[in-house]
Design a protein around this motif. Structure first.
Motif, mmCIF file in Angstrom:
data_model
loop_
_atom_site.group_PDB
_atom_site.id
_atom_site.type_symbol
_atom_site.label_atom_id
_atom_site.label_comp_id
_atom_site.label_asym_id
_atom_site.label_seq_id
_atom_site.Cartn_x
_atom_site.Cartn_y
_atom_site.Cartn_z
ATOM 1 N N GLU A 1 11.071 -4.046 -0.082
ATOM 2 C CA GLU A 1 10.113 -5.047 -0.551
ATOM 3 C C GLU A 1 10.240 -6.330 0.264
ATOM 4 O OE1 GLU A 1 9.817 -5.277 -4.749
ATOM 5 O OE2 GLU A 1 8.560 -7.066 -4.729
ATOM 6 N N PRO B 1 14.319 6.624 -1.442
ATOM 7 C CA PRO B 1 14.374 5.200 -1.082
ATOM 8 C C PRO B 1 14.849 4.972 0.342
ATOM 9 C CG PRO B 1 15.288 5.538 -3.265
ATOM 10 C CD PRO B 1 15.017 6.894 -2.703
ATOM 11 N N SER C 1 15.373 -0.281 -2.179
ATOM 12 C CA SER C 1 13.995 -0.590 -2.555
ATOM 13 C C SER C 1 13.742 -2.087 -2.468
ATOM 14 C CB SER C 1 13.699 -0.111 -3.981
ATOM 15 O OG SER C 1 13.937 1.258 -4.076
ATOM 16 N N VAL C 2 14.725 -2.862 -2.899
ATOM 17 C CA VAL C 2 14.590 -4.313 -2.790
ATOM 18 C C VAL C 2 14.454 -4.707 -1.326
ATOM 19 C CG1 VAL C 2 15.822 -6.488 -3.058
ATOM 20 C CG2 VAL C 2 15.778 -4.848 -4.935
ATOM 21 N N PHE D 1 -2.781 -3.002 -8.379
ATOM 22 C CA PHE D 1 -3.507 -3.735 -9.405
ATOM 23 C C PHE D 1 -4.163 -4.943 -8.757
ATOM 24 C CE2 PHE D 1 -0.083 -1.502 -11.445
ATOM 25 C CZ PHE D 1 -0.721 -0.911 -12.519
ATOM 26 N N TYR E 1 3.142 -1.780 0.540
ATOM 27 C CA TYR E 1 3.492 -2.225 -0.818
ATOM 28 C C TYR E 1 2.947 -1.248 -1.868
ATOM 29 C CZ TYR E 1 4.124 -5.513 -4.722
ATOM 30 O OH TYR E 1 4.506 -6.119 -5.903
ATOM 31 N N ASP F 1 -3.660 -7.804 -9.266
ATOM 32 C CA ASP F 1 -2.621 -8.820 -9.018
ATOM 33 C C ASP F 1 -2.344 -9.006 -7.543
ATOM 34 O OD1 ASP F 1 -2.145 -7.710 -11.639
ATOM 35 O OD2 ASP F 1 -0.422 -9.082 -11.680
ATOM 36 N N LEU G 1 -3.233 4.371 -10.196
ATOM 37 C CA LEU G 1 -1.862 4.858 -10.347
ATOM 38 C C LEU G 1 -1.612 6.065 -9.442
ATOM 39 C CD1 LEU G 1 -1.683 4.784 -14.246
ATOM 40 C CD2 LEU G 1 -1.091 2.966 -12.646
ATOM 41 N N GLY G 2 -0.342 6.383 -9.329
ATOM 42 C CA GLY G 2 0.024 7.618 -8.626
ATOM 43 C C GLY G 2 -0.099 7.537 -7.122
ATOM 44 N N ILE G 3 0.152 6.356 -6.546
ATOM 45 C CA ILE G 3 0.084 6.197 -5.089
ATOM 46 C C ILE G 3 1.498 6.317 -4.538
ATOM 47 C CG2 ILE G 3 -0.927 4.784 -3.249
ATOM 48 C CD1 ILE G 3 -2.851 5.415 -5.504
ATOM 49 N N TRP G 4 2.132 7.455 -4.706
ATOM 50 C CA TRP G 4 3.523 7.573 -4.257
ATOM 51 C C TRP G 4 3.577 8.170 -2.863
ATOM 52 C CZ3 TRP G 4 6.874 4.932 -7.000
ATOM 53 C CH2 TRP G 4 6.574 4.669 -8.336
ATOM 54 N N ASP H 1 2.882 -17.433 -3.038
ATOM 55 C CA ASP H 1 4.171 -16.913 -2.582
ATOM 56 C C ASP H 1 4.233 -16.878 -1.056
ATOM 57 O OD1 ASP H 1 5.102 -16.604 -5.091
ATOM 58 O OD2 ASP H 1 5.044 -14.414 -5.139
ATOM 59 N N LYS I 1 5.368 0.632 -4.621
ATOM 60 C CA LYS I 1 5.282 0.468 -6.072
ATOM 61 C C LYS I 1 4.647 1.662 -6.755
ATOM 62 C CE LYS I 1 7.069 -3.574 -6.111
ATOM 63 N NZ LYS I 1 8.430 -3.737 -6.645
ATOM 64 N N GLY I 2 3.916 2.482 -6.013
ATOM 65 C CA GLY I 2 3.299 3.650 -6.620
ATOM 66 C C GLY I 2 1.998 3.363 -7.336
ATOM 67 N N SER I 3 1.573 2.100 -7.345
ATOM 68 C CA SER I 3 0.323 1.766 -8.014
ATOM 69 C C SER I 3 -0.181 0.447 -7.449
ATOM 70 C CB SER I 3 0.547 1.633 -9.522
ATOM 71 O OG SER I 3 1.687 0.860 -9.790
#
Lengths: 623, 417
Positions: A340, A457, A336-337, A534, A526, A536, A446-449, A545, A530-532
């Motif tokens: 990302e 993974p 998973s890392v 925001f 992304y 952010d 939420l719930g974006i899997w 970044d 992360k499945g959600s």
């Protein structure tokens, strides 16, 4: 009526504080071209320092003298620290690509945040009230604090002092000359090094003083620096970079609009400043009082890129092969890392397409990333779209954003363009943040899997790797296509490019749309990782970044952002899980890397590749 | 080895990876056994994964971690849980939901934790709750206050310890209704916590006092309040009472400007969370008097359970507890109680055990309601005052969270099917 007058005075008092910090930043940028990200950190140091110095002086001098001496003394001390920073770190970077100082000062900011936590502890501190100015006066029946009245005077006094200094002293003359043409000043035999050190220290003195005078009004806390830095950048850009009077005008404009804006639209607080900046930049591309500048260049014209030669090709193929075999030797967490990191490689590469290839600096690249993430999430949440479609919708939304933003950017260049992208990102952010039900507001979606086939993974990593490798190859293909050559031509010599008929505006527009599409793709991936999502994912820290990754890796070639993302993301993710003071270490490493490798990590590879076998240096002699 | 080879020939690629991993794992376990590390078995600790915004909000999370570790020490001194010691592993999320997911993922797949807990921000809490549902692991949310966590976005795997925004707003509305004031204004940070607090307070107060009029609202940006302008704008609407939701540095600025400008003269203020030491202590000698607040008057609570906690905390840290300390301590105690009742670390058993479980906390016994997974932990409601240049709470009493929650059937209906 009475009320309006007092509210106007409130606005002026806020403007005064804002101006103090902003004028310092404007001076520094005007002369040294340093985008001083650490300006907020120095502001915070000023506040914390004054708090401690006041308590130290209190038994010796009593409240009155203790307080009034602590403010300027702290500002002087912080300015001395800044001079040291300039001599030890920033001075090494003036030959480096522009914006590398941004990287170094970002590292400094991280370091300061942890140092402040170590020295002053976690709790907010309450500074003393100003002795002699504790009460309020009655103005037309409304109470107005005496201290704010004093602040009202500080802004104009500092402005006058700076004006006098800039127009009536030799040093000021040199500063103005350097703001207009650095190279010419150097050619005339002025010792630039000390001029820059002096200006940097003076700018930081103003920032620290700005922090110190907040003692009687504000709480002293860890967020102070980051809270002020964005506002100050906005003020400087609205006013026109390097223009002190512009900074004053912009401070007043922002503070007054805010004071009266909240009466009519209390909800506008989040976005007002950025709306104003966007409006000003669209009408006046160089700010209110700024002069058009020679376009700032993210990249110094460099060796043209070449197609990969066979050994490099095999090496890259081996690297991709190695990455593809990762599911065999990495655990779920590390996969998973790795996913990302791959996603951020694509994000950084897309930013590089804009910055490195197009020469268009962006401080708001997260806008496209976030639009991509929301495009995917919204289509899953509201349309129950399958993952494949959502991964397509993400970039589409980002493209729409890029088309809109690109249209407004046509007349802008350099930092002004960068700040318009920032404004755009903040406006998008606040729309999503206050969006209510459709965007989930700040509670996100939420719930974006991923769907079952990509849920493990390893499978998701495989998908990410395939998408990212293809996308990065496409970015490279684009850069080496006639389109890429044309864009780079406009970057390296706008005049000549225009003379041979290259349409600069449309080319830049297209470049931004491509970059937006790829960033959006990264954002969509992304969201599923992360499945959600925001708000952010649209926010300033993510844009920063991205810049850090590109600068850390090196802006000269596409290898840079890929390496930069690997190192920065890998480091920050492992440090945050392993040590408490991770910002201190990460910041330290960034400063060291920026100073030691001004061309970025990929610069090392270039050096190795180009190094002559033996013999004397082939570098041209420097004046 | 032979079986491994045959397996690779016959099964899919996924199985191969699994097999290789299993083999490597087996090798690692054998190796570590050879190196003389403690044998797996009785002494193997039960690990709990904890994610929080340590670097972003140290003022809350440091006392929180201290509470957490104190509870861990006490649990292990009493023989641990299920005969095994309890080990909490904490991770920083930097205040970002994305990083919180990374941390939770690491805790789950690398550290093999039995359950997740923690988080501060509502959106981070929601992200981890959704992750917990996806990965089928229990998540004990300690601090996030949003109602969505247990109601509109609630899921089977998530439980929440602290009293929510609407519970605390109701506690305050009950007191506010006793004031004669009819013209109310509100000031709250411009994000979900602020908006939901104001909405809940308005609902609760209007239900008690239909004659009330809402005359003004201010929504300063969180962490960036323009205090002078905000105070002036509030004064303009001439309210008879004010509901405040700002906290932290914003609150300090707001109080300072408001006091000097005389906004609070003869203006009753009802204020969320302001009585918590995290937010009250920084106000020091400038603490406004007579505000009706929720909080934690740590030095004046005389119940035996709190006395025991206070003494243990002060003995260990030579510092006084904050709300964070109580939350951390109670969260850890809840986790231990859940594992003990479940008799195993199996997620299904943990969830079954957590529903309706009774836990002893420094604030007295609480229950995690089976209907909506919310605990009945309460808060103290009282008034602010100054004592020796520091802010304190006076005339306070404890409000049991159970009295401010909708009845179970009604609460269950708020959750998604």
């Amino acid at each position: 009526m009475d009320f309006l007058l007092v509210q106007a005075l409130n606005g002026l008092a806020s403007a005064s504080s804002l101006f103090l910090v902003a004028s310092g930043l404007s001076l520094i940028f005007g002369v040294t071209r340093i985008v001083n990200f650490a300006h907020g950190a120095f502001y915070m140091l000023g506040a914390y320092g004054a708090y401690s110095l006041y308590r130290l002086l209190l038994p010796l001098l009593g409240t009155g003298w203790g307080f009034w001496l602590a403010l300027p003394l702290t500002a002087l001390a912080v300015a001395a620290v800044a001079a040291l920073v300039e001599i030890l770190i920033l001075r090494r970077l003036y030959d480096a690509p522009e914006l590398l100082q941004l990287l170094a000062t970002f590292g400094l900011t991280l370091i300061t945040e942890d140092l402040v936590l170590m020295v002053w502890g976690a709790e907010d501190l309450l500074g003393p009230r100003a002795p002699g100015l504790k009460g309020a006066v009655s103005i037309l029946g409304q109470k107005f604090p005496l201290y704010d009245l004093a602040l009202l005077a500080v802004g104009p006094v500092v402005w006058l002092a700076l004006r006098w200094w800039l127009t009536r002293t030799r040093w000021g003359l040199l500063v103005r000359a350097a703001t207009q043409d650095r190279a010419m000043v150097a050619a005339l035999g002025v010792n630039q090094a000390w001029l820059f050190t002096g200006v940097f220290a003076l700018g930081v003195f103003l920032a620290a003083l700005g922090g110190a005078i907040q003692l009687p009004r504000d709480a002293i806390h860890h967020g102070m620096g980051l809270q002020v830095i964005v506002a100050v950048f906005v003020v400087v850009v609205i006013g026109g970079l390097g223009s002190i009077s512009g900074a004053l005008l912009a401070s007043v404009l922002i503070a007054e609009l805010n004071a009266f804006g909240i009466l009519l639209f209390p909800r506008i607080t989040l976005v007002l400043m950025f709306l104003v900046m966007a409006a000003v930049l669209i009408v006046r591309p160089s700010g209110l009082l700024g002069k058009p500048q020679a376009p700032a260049q993210a990249v110094s014209p460099s060796r043209p890129w070449q197609p990969w030669q066979p050994p490099v090709r095999w090496l890259l193929l081996a690297a991709v092969g190695l990455a593809a075999s990762a599911p065999l030797w990495l655990g779920d967490y590390r996969l998973s890392v790795a996913s990302e990191i791959l996603i951020f490689m694509l994000f950084a590469a897309s930013l590089h397409l804009m910055m490195g290839v197009g020469g268009l600096i962006s401080f708001g690249h997260a806008a496209f990333f976030g639009l991509g993430a929301y495009g995917a999430a919204l289509s899953v949440h509201w349309l129950q779209a399958p993952m494949g479609l959502a991964l397509l919708n993400g970039p589409l939304l980002a493209i729409a954003g890029a088309i809109l933003l690109g249209g407004f950017c046509l007349r802008l260049s350099g930092v002004y363009l960068a700040m318009l992208t920032l404004a755009f990102a903040q406006i998008v952010w606040s729309v999503l943040f206050q969006g209510g039900e459709w965007s989930g507001g700040d509670n996100g979606l939420l719930g974006i899997w991923p769907q079952a086939w990509a849920a493990s993974p390893a499978a998701f990593y495989g998908l990410t790797l395939a998408v990212v490798v293809l996308a990065i190859l496409l970015i490279r293909r684009l850069s080496l296509s006639p389109f890429g050559y044309a864009v780079r031509g406009c970057r390296d010599n706008p005049l000549r490019a225009e003379a041979i008929g290259l349409p600069r505006g449309p080319l830049h527009w297209a470049c931004m749309v491509f970059a937006g599409a790829f960033a959006g793709l990264a954002g969509a991936l992304y969201a599923f990782l992360k499945g959600s999502v925001f708000p952010d994912s649209v926010a300033i820290p993510l844009s920063v970044d991205g810049l850090v990754m590109v600068m850390l890796g090196g802006v000269q070639s596409l290898t840079g952002p890929v390496l930069g993302a690997l190192v920065y993301k890998g480091l920050s993710m492992s440090l945050i899980s392993a040590v408490e003071y991770w910002r201190l270490i990460l910041g330290g490493l960034i400063v060291v890397l920026a100073t030691a490798l001004p061309q970025g990590l990929s610069g090392v590879i270039d050096l190795v590749r180009r190094a002559p076998p033996t013999g004397p240096s082939t570098e041209e002699p420097r004046p | 080895m032979l079986t491994w080879v045959t397996e690779t020939r016959t099964t899919t690629r996924v199985a191969v990876q699994g097999a290789i991993r299993r083999t490597l794992l087996a090798a690692a376990v054998t190796l570590s056994a050879l190196w003389g590390t403690p044998q797996a078995g009785a002494a193997e600790p039960i690990r709990i994964g904890e994610v929080n915004s340590y670097s972003r909000l140290p003022a809350f999370t440091e006392p929180y971690r201290k509470g957490l570790l104190l509870a861990q020490e006490q649990i292990n001194a009493n023989g641990g849980v299920l005969g095994r010691p309890l080990e909490v592993i904490t991770r920083d999320d930097g205040g970002k939901p994305g990083d919180a997911i990374t941390a939770a993922n690491e805790l789950l797949s690398r550290d093999q934790v039995s359950l997740l807990m923690g988080t501060f921000f509502s959106h981070v809490g929601l992200a981890v709750a959704d992750f917990a549902q996806q990965k089928k692991v229990l998540f004990l949310a300690a601090e996030p206050l949003t109602d969505a966590l247990i109601w509109s976005q609630g899921n089977d795997y998530t439980f929440r310890l602290r009293p929510s925004v609407s519970m605390q707003a109701k506690m305050l509305a009950e007191q506010a209704a006793k004031l004669p004031a009819k013209r109310w204004a509100t000031v709250a940070p411009n994000y979900e916590y602020g908006t939901s607090a104001v909405a809940a307070f308005k609902d609760a107060l209007t239900a008690l006092r239909p004659d009330i009029e809402w005359v003004g609202e201010q929504w300063p940006a969180q962490g960036n309040i323009d205090a002078a302008a905000t105070v002036q704008a509030l004064a303009l609407v001439k309210p008879e009472a004010l509901f405040n939701v700002t906290f932290g540095p914003d609150l300090t600025k707001f109080v300072r400007e408001g006091s000097v400008r005389g906004l609070f003269d003869d203006l009753p203020v009802v204020s969320l969370l302001t009585g918590e030491p995290e937010y009250l202590d920084p106000l020091g000698a400038e603490t406004p008097e007579g505000w009706i607040v929720t909080g934690y008057p740590w030095s004046q609570i005389t119940t035996p359970e709190h006395q025991a906690f206070l003494q243990a905390y002060q003995a260990k840290y030579n510092d006084y507890p904050r709300v964070g300390s109580v939350v951390g301590y109670s969260a850890m105690m809840s986790a231990a109680a859940i594992i003990k009742k479940a008799g195993s670390t199996d997620t299904a058993a943990l969830i079954a055990a957590a529903k309706g479980i009774d836990v002893a906390t420094p604030f007295g016994p609480i229950t995690f309601r089976a209907a909506d997974h919310q605990s009945t932990l309460g808060a103290f409601v009282g008034k602010t005052a100054q004592k020796d240049g520091a802010g304190v709470m006076v005339d306070f009493s404890y409000r049991n969270g159970a009295d401010y929650l909708p009845p179970p059937e009604q609460a269950a209906a708020l959750r998604p099917r």
